[in-house]
Design an enzyme around this catalytic site. Structure first.
Site, mmCIF file in Angstrom:
data_model
loop_
_atom_site.group_PDB
_atom_site.id
_atom_site.type_symbol
_atom_site.label_atom_id
_atom_site.label_comp_id
_atom_site.label_asym_id
_atom_site.label_seq_id
_atom_site.Cartn_x
_atom_site.Cartn_y
_atom_site.Cartn_z
ATOM 1 N N LYS A 181 0.843 -1.199 0.000
ATOM 2 C CA LYS A 181 0.000 0.000 0.000
ATOM 3 C C LYS A 181 0.873 1.242 0.000
ATOM 4 C CE LYS A 181 -2.437 1.472 3.682
ATOM 5 N NZ LYS A 181 -3.542 1.627 4.644
ATOM 6 N N SER B 180 -4.350 3.117 -17.122
ATOM 7 C CA SER B 180 -3.368 2.780 -16.088
ATOM 8 C C SER B 180 -3.101 3.914 -15.109
ATOM 9 C CB SER B 180 -2.043 2.341 -16.699
ATOM 10 O OG SER B 180 -1.379 3.466 -17.243
ATOM 11 N N THR C 184 -6.962 -0.600 -11.849
ATOM 12 C CA THR C 184 -6.177 -0.360 -13.050
ATOM 13 C C THR C 184 -4.862 -1.115 -12.902
ATOM 14 O OG1 THR C 184 -5.425 1.369 -14.584
ATOM 15 C CG2 THR C 184 -5.097 1.798 -12.216
ATOM 16 N N TYR C 185 -3.909 -0.832 -13.774
ATOM 17 C CA TYR C 185 -2.604 -1.486 -13.691
ATOM 18 C C TYR C 185 -1.508 -0.426 -13.664
ATOM 19 C CZ TYR C 185 -2.330 -0.488 -18.671
ATOM 20 O OH TYR C 185 -2.315 0.149 -19.873
ATOM 21 N N GLY D 5 -5.957 7.810 -18.912
ATOM 22 C CA GLY D 5 -7.153 7.328 -19.588
ATOM 23 C C GLY D 5 -8.420 7.636 -18.807
ATOM 24 N N ALA D 6 -9.376 6.699 -18.884
ATOM 25 C CA ALA D 6 -10.695 6.896 -18.275
ATOM 26 C C ALA D 6 -10.623 7.165 -16.772
ATOM 27 C CB ALA D 6 -11.579 5.682 -18.544
#
Length: 113
Positions: A8, A24, A56-57, A72-73
């Protein structure tokens, strides 16, 4: 088998939000090393400001740059300047030792929690 938190990054600040990227989250390579998160790993990102949550990645960002960029989104849900928590999980048959790091307002490592 259960899903356990394994890493984390706590209280990171989003430095960029790039709608034109495919997807991402870009994370400073130093923070990846400290937390044990890896490029391509699926992560849960939670905004402490808006309450938005998304998966996401990871893409590796420049070491010691402090970059945390929503691409992105995801940039529609979590904006530049928001405080976030980035969490990675691992499927295991036993509980794991979590690498939990705290960063400052410039996304520099402060300490292990």
């Amino acid at each position: 088998m259960r899903w356990f938190l394994h890493a984390k990054i706590h209280k990171a600040i989003v430095t960029e939000a790039n709608l034109d990227y495919i997807g991402s989250i870009t994370i400073d390579e130093e923070l990846l090393d400290k937390s044990g998160l890896q490029a391509g790993e699926k992560v849960l990102v939670v905004s402490n400001d808006s309450g938005s949550r998304l998966e996401t990645y990871i893409i590796v960002g420049t070491r010691n740059s402090g970059i945390i960029c929503m691409n992105g989104a995801s940039a529609h849900l979590i904006k530049k300047g928001e405080e976030i928590i980035i969490m990675g999980f691992e499927l295991s048959d036993q509980s794991l030792l979590v690498k939990n790091i705290l960063v400052d307002s410039n996304n520099k490592f402060v300490k292990y929690l």
